[in-house]
Design a protein around this motif. Structure first.
Motif, PDB file in Angstrom:
ATOM      1  N   UNK A   1      -4.166  -9.347  -1.475  1.00 24.26           N
ATOM      2  CA  UNK A   1      -4.502 -10.078  -2.690  1.00 24.26           C
ATOM      3  C   UNK A   1      -5.911 -10.654  -2.654  1.00 24.26           C
ATOM      4  N   UNK A   2      -6.741 -10.141  -1.745  1.00 20.11           N
ATOM      5  CA  UNK A   2      -8.140 -10.543  -1.700  1.00 20.11           C
ATOM      6  C   UNK A   2      -8.280 -12.043  -1.514  1.00 20.11           C
ATOM      7  N   UNK A   3      -9.226 -12.651  -2.244  1.00 23.14           N
ATOM      8  CA  UNK A   3      -9.402 -14.085  -2.075  1.00 23.14           C
ATOM      9  C   UNK A   3      -8.720 -14.869  -3.199  1.00 23.14           C
ATOM     10  N   UNK A   4      -7.795 -14.180  -3.892  1.00 23.67           N
ATOM     11  CA  UNK A   4      -7.083 -14.892  -4.958  1.00 23.67           C
ATOM     12  C   UNK A   4      -6.107 -15.886  -4.355  1.00 23.67           C
ATOM     13  N   UNK A   5      -6.119 -17.082  -4.853  1.00 24.72           N
ATOM     14  CA  UNK A   5      -5.176 -18.078  -4.338  1.00 24.72           C
ATOM     15  C   UNK A   5      -3.901 -18.055  -5.175  1.00 24.72           C
ATOM     16  N   UNK A   6      -2.752 -18.321  -4.524  1.00 23.51           N
ATOM     17  CA  UNK A   6      -1.509 -18.363  -5.292  1.00 23.51           C
ATOM     18  C   UNK A   6      -1.574 -19.418  -6.392  1.00 23.51           C
ATOM     19  N   UNK A   7      -1.060 -19.093  -7.525  1.00 26.44           N
ATOM     20  CA  UNK A   7      -0.981 -20.058  -8.618  1.00 26.44           C
ATOM     21  C   UNK A   7       0.117 -19.568  -9.545  1.00 26.44           C
ATOM     22  N   UNK A   8       0.502 -20.357 -10.451  1.00 28.44           N
ATOM     23  CA  UNK A   8       1.359 -19.865 -11.520  1.00 28.44           C
ATOM     24  C   UNK A   8       2.845 -20.168 -11.456  1.00 28.44           C
ATOM     25  N   UNK A   9       3.488 -19.790 -10.354  1.00 32.01           N
ATOM     26  CA  UNK A   9       4.957 -19.911 -10.319  1.00 32.01           C
ATOM     27  C   UNK A   9       5.409 -20.651  -9.055  1.00 32.01           C
ATOM     28  N   UNK A  10       6.313 -21.600  -9.254  1.00 29.62           N
ATOM     29  CA  UNK A  10       6.940 -22.285  -8.127  1.00 29.62           C
ATOM     30  C   UNK A  10       8.376 -21.762  -8.068  1.00 29.62           C
ATOM     31  N   UNK A  11       8.668 -20.978  -7.041  1.00 33.29           N
ATOM     32  CA  UNK A  11       9.928 -20.218  -7.030  1.00 33.29           C
ATOM     33  C   UNK A  11      11.050 -20.843  -6.193  1.00 33.29           C
ATOM     34  N   UNK A  12      10.893 -22.103  -5.798  1.00 31.68           N
ATOM     35  CA  UNK A  12      11.932 -22.724  -4.958  1.00 31.68           C
ATOM     36  C   UNK A  12      12.070 -24.200  -5.344  1.00 31.68           C
ATOM     37  N   UNK A  13      13.090 -24.512  -6.134  1.00 28.44           N
ATOM     38  CA  UNK A  13      13.314 -25.896  -6.571  1.00 28.44           C
ATOM     39  C   UNK A  13      14.814 -26.206  -6.638  1.00 28.44           C
ATOM     40  N   UNK A  14      15.121 -27.487  -6.536  1.00 32.71           N
ATOM     41  CA  UNK A  14      16.513 -27.945  -6.600  1.00 32.71           C
ATOM     42  C   UNK A  14      16.680 -28.955  -7.738  1.00 32.71           C
ATOM     43  N   UNK A  15      17.852 -28.968  -8.346  1.00 37.97           N
ATOM     44  CA  UNK A  15      18.154 -29.870  -9.456  1.00 37.97           C
ATOM     45  C   UNK A  15      19.424 -30.660  -9.139  1.00 37.97           C
ATOM     46  N   UNK A  16      19.863 -31.478 -10.084  1.00 39.70           N
ATOM     47  CA  UNK A  16      21.097 -32.241  -9.893  1.00 39.70           C
ATOM     48  C   UNK A  16      22.342 -31.353  -9.843  1.00 39.70           C
ATOM     49  N   UNK A  17      22.199 -30.050 -10.132  1.00 36.27           N
ATOM     50  CA  UNK A  17      23.348 -29.161  -9.942  1.00 36.27           C
ATOM     51  C   UNK A  17      23.714 -29.118  -8.457  1.00 36.27           C
ATOM     52  N   UNK A  18      22.696 -29.287  -7.578  1.00 36.04           N
ATOM     53  CA  UNK A  18      22.992 -29.453  -6.146  1.00 36.04           C
ATOM     54  C   UNK A  18      22.390 -30.777  -5.697  1.00 36.04           C
TER      55      UNK A  18
END
Ligand code: AMP
Ligand code: ZN
Ligand code: FE
Ligand code: FE
Length: 281
Positions: A1-18
């Motif tokens: 991915x060259x020098x592109x830094x990750x951005x955009x999506x946060x793919x690991x989160x928890x809610x009051x369901x757990x």
């Protein structure tokens, strides 16, 4: 991915369901406020928060990626398997999740018994009424202990009462990661190894790949830059989809903030394609 830094999506989160402290809709509102394009909702052992998150996502123009996190054990190590785009119609996955949630509840009852045995004046009823979540866990007990004055922070409650070797510790239901991977695949989902840097043995990864693993959580707040680079190249050489996320559990808990990890869209597209679903923009 060259020098592109990750951005955009946060793919690991928890809610009051757990064991998160914010409702699914609140998490999505925070995601919006953090300037992210989308979020993966990955509660422990339940997809119960996904629908409400999707509804709020529709309203705010936030892409919600349905997910799950299953805690397993392999050769005495904690191995967490994320599953994205699982069908909620899968009877085998639903059965396994239900079993895991029932075991969580029983475990909490035993933790409370142990803590009472250690002299703490707490009752399970008091906690259960306060909880009401689908998938309960030690953070619920930890927060209750803080509220009741037995610890000054969630972290301290863990250290004093809930970690291995402490009076309230009860081992979790022991599920095998190979079973979790199989169930996620059977449900049409994409199994991803969560925070590999916390597992402590990379040789496990190739064995999980043989069992059907499709992705690796490369970007994670507790990974060092060296680990991140290492897992990025490992994902590439093993043909795994690189993912990442903050493991957000709510404000003021020990985990990182939403958006502290930002995965570029190209990886989310790969994930969605692997789950044979399309990213709607
Ligand atoms: P459980 O699934 O009941 O075993 O609880 C695991 C959860 O507890 C993790 O997902 C974290 O959110 C939280 N946790 C684990 N260790 C700690 C710690 N040392 N301090 C605070 N929270 C922790
Ligand atoms: Zn958690
Ligand atoms: Fe985890
Ligand atoms: Fe997590």
């Amino acid at each position: 991915m060259g020098d592109r830094r990750p951005f955009g999506y946060d793919l690991h989160t928890h809610t009051t369901a757990s064991d998160g402290t914010l409702s699914p809709a609140e998490v999505v509102r925070h995601v919006w406020a953090a300037g992210l394009a989308g979020v993966g909702i990955t509660d422990h052992d339940t997809m119960g928060g996904v629908k409400a998150a999707e509804e709020e996502g529709q309203r705010l123009g936030i892409q919600v990626i349905p997910g799950i996190e299953i805690s397993t054990e392999y050769e005495g190590r904690e191995v967490h398997i994320l599953g994205y785009y699982c069908s909620s119609d899968s009877a085998s996955l639903a059965g396994v999740l239900e079993e895991l949630r029932a075991a969580r509840k029983q475990r909490l009852e035993r933790i409370v018994e142990n803590l009472r045995g250690a002299g703490l004046d707490i009752s399970f009823d008091q906690l259960v009424i306060a909880i009401g979540n689908e998938a309960v866990g030690r953070p619920h007990i930890a927060r209750a202990l803080v509220k009741l004055g037995f610890a000054s922070s969630v972290q301290e409650a863990f250290e004093k009462y809930l970690l291995r070797g402490r009076p309230g510790y009860v081992p979790r239901h022991k599920m095998d990661p190979l079973t979790a991977i199989r169930c996620i695949r059977e449900a049409g989902g994409v199994p991803v190894l969560a925070h590999p840097g916390l597992v402590g043995d990379d040789s496990i990864i190739t064995r999980l790949v043989d069992a059907g693993l499709m992705g690796l959580e490369v970007w994670y707040p507790e990974h060092t830059p060296e680990q991140t680079a290492h897992y990025e190249s490992m994902a590439e050489s093993l043909g795994l989809i690189a993912t990442g996320g903050s493991d957000f559990h709510g404000k003021g808990e020990r985990e990182a903030e939403l958006g502290s990890v930002r995965v570029p869209e190209e990886f989310v597209i790969r994930l969605a394609e692997a789950g044979s679903l399309r990213l709607e923009n």
